[in-house]
Structure formats: structure tokens, C-alpha cells
Scaffold this motif. Structure first.
Motif, short mmCIF file in Angstrom:
data_model
loop_
_atom_site.label_atom_id
_atom_site.label_comp_id
_atom_site.label_asym_id
_atom_site.label_seq_id
_atom_site.Cartn_x
_atom_site.Cartn_y
_atom_site.Cartn_z
N UNK A 156 0.82 -1.20 0.00
CA UNK A 156 0.00 0.00 0.00
C UNK A 156 0.87 1.26 0.00
N UNK A 157 1.97 1.20 0.74
CA UNK A 157 2.86 2.37 0.81
C UNK A 157 3.46 2.68 -0.55
N UNK A 158 3.73 1.64 -1.34
CA UNK A 158 4.30 1.85 -2.68
C UNK A 158 3.30 2.58 -3.58
N UNK A 159 2.04 2.21 -3.47
CA UNK A 159 1.01 2.84 -4.29
C UNK A 159 0.89 4.32 -3.95
N UNK A 160 0.93 4.64 -2.67
CA UNK A 160 0.86 6.04 -2.24
C UNK A 160 2.07 6.82 -2.74
N UNK A 161 3.25 6.21 -2.67
CA UNK A 161 4.47 6.88 -3.15
C UNK A 161 4.39 7.14 -4.65
N UNK A 162 3.88 6.17 -5.41
CA UNK A 162 3.76 6.34 -6.86
C UNK A 162 2.74 7.43 -7.19
N UNK A 163 1.62 7.43 -6.48
CA UNK A 163 0.61 8.47 -6.71
C UNK A 163 1.14 9.86 -6.36
#
Length: 118
Positions: free
Chosen positions: A1-8
Motif C-alpha cells: 500500500x505504501x508503494x502505491x501512495x508513493x507512486x501516486x
């Protein structure tokens, strides 16, 4: 989930830089915007990288660390030069062609150029 937030977050920040220049103060040059982007972004990335490296050293102090070779150093230098050239050229294109066209060209050409380099 943290990766998705970082990409967004990265997508939002990248997608707003051309707009920031277009709506920014009059007389702002593409070079100035590119330099400020590198200074702020580079500082933030350095802080994050050094923090993660320190955390990694605390978690595994006896882990084998890769050595910096000449090939790695040259690749990092080449990456830095390419990023330094890209910034003012992107903002120059934004000033001349508009935010939408410049962003589409930059985002659309990245996968093609990466494939060619690979």
C-alpha cells in the motif's frame, strides 16, 4: 500500500510542475524552475535515501555491502547529467508548447526511449 501512495504522490508532483511554471510568477525562466526542482527534489531524495540507508545498517549491521565501482560511478554521473539537462529542456518546452503537449511528449517518450536504451 505504501508503494502505491508513493507512486501516486510522484505522479501528482511530476504532473504539476509544468502547471506551476505556467501559472508561476512572470519572468520565471525554465532554467530557474528546473534548478529549483532539482534542488528541492534532490534534497528530499537525499534525506530519504540516507534515512533508509541508516535504517538498513541498524537492521543488518553485518550485511555485505556492495562496493562502488567505476562502472557504477560512471552510470550515476551519466544519470545526473541527463537529469540536469532534462529539467531546463522540459520547462523550456512547456513555456513554448504549453503544459499539456509537453507533458504528453515527456510521458509518452519515456517508455520508448527506455526500451531503446535497454
Amino acid at each position: 500500500m505504501l508503494h502505491v501512495i508513493a507512486i501516486l504522490a510522484a505522479a501528482v508532483l511530476f504532473g504539476t510542475t509544468g502547471t506551476a511554471q505556467a501559472l508561476g510568477p512572470e519572468g520565471t525562466t525554465p532554467l530557474a524552475v528546473g534548478v529549483m526542482r532539482m534542488v528541492i527534489g534532490g534534497t528530499a531524495l537525499a534525506v530519504i535515501a540516507f534515512s533508509l540507508a541508516a535504517l538498513s545498517r541498524r537492521r543488518a549491521p553485518d550485511a555485505i555491502r556492495p562496493r562502488l565501482g567505476i562502472r557504477s560511478a560512471l552510470l550515476m554521473l551519466l544519470s545526473g547529467v541527463c537529469l540536469a539537462v532534462y529539467q531546463p529542456l522540459f520547462f523550456l518546452g512547456t513555456a513554448r508548447n504549453g503544459v499539456a503537449v509537453s507533458t504528453v511528449i515527456a510521458l509518452g517518450s519515456a517508455p520508448v526511449l527506455a526500451g531503446l536504451i535497454e
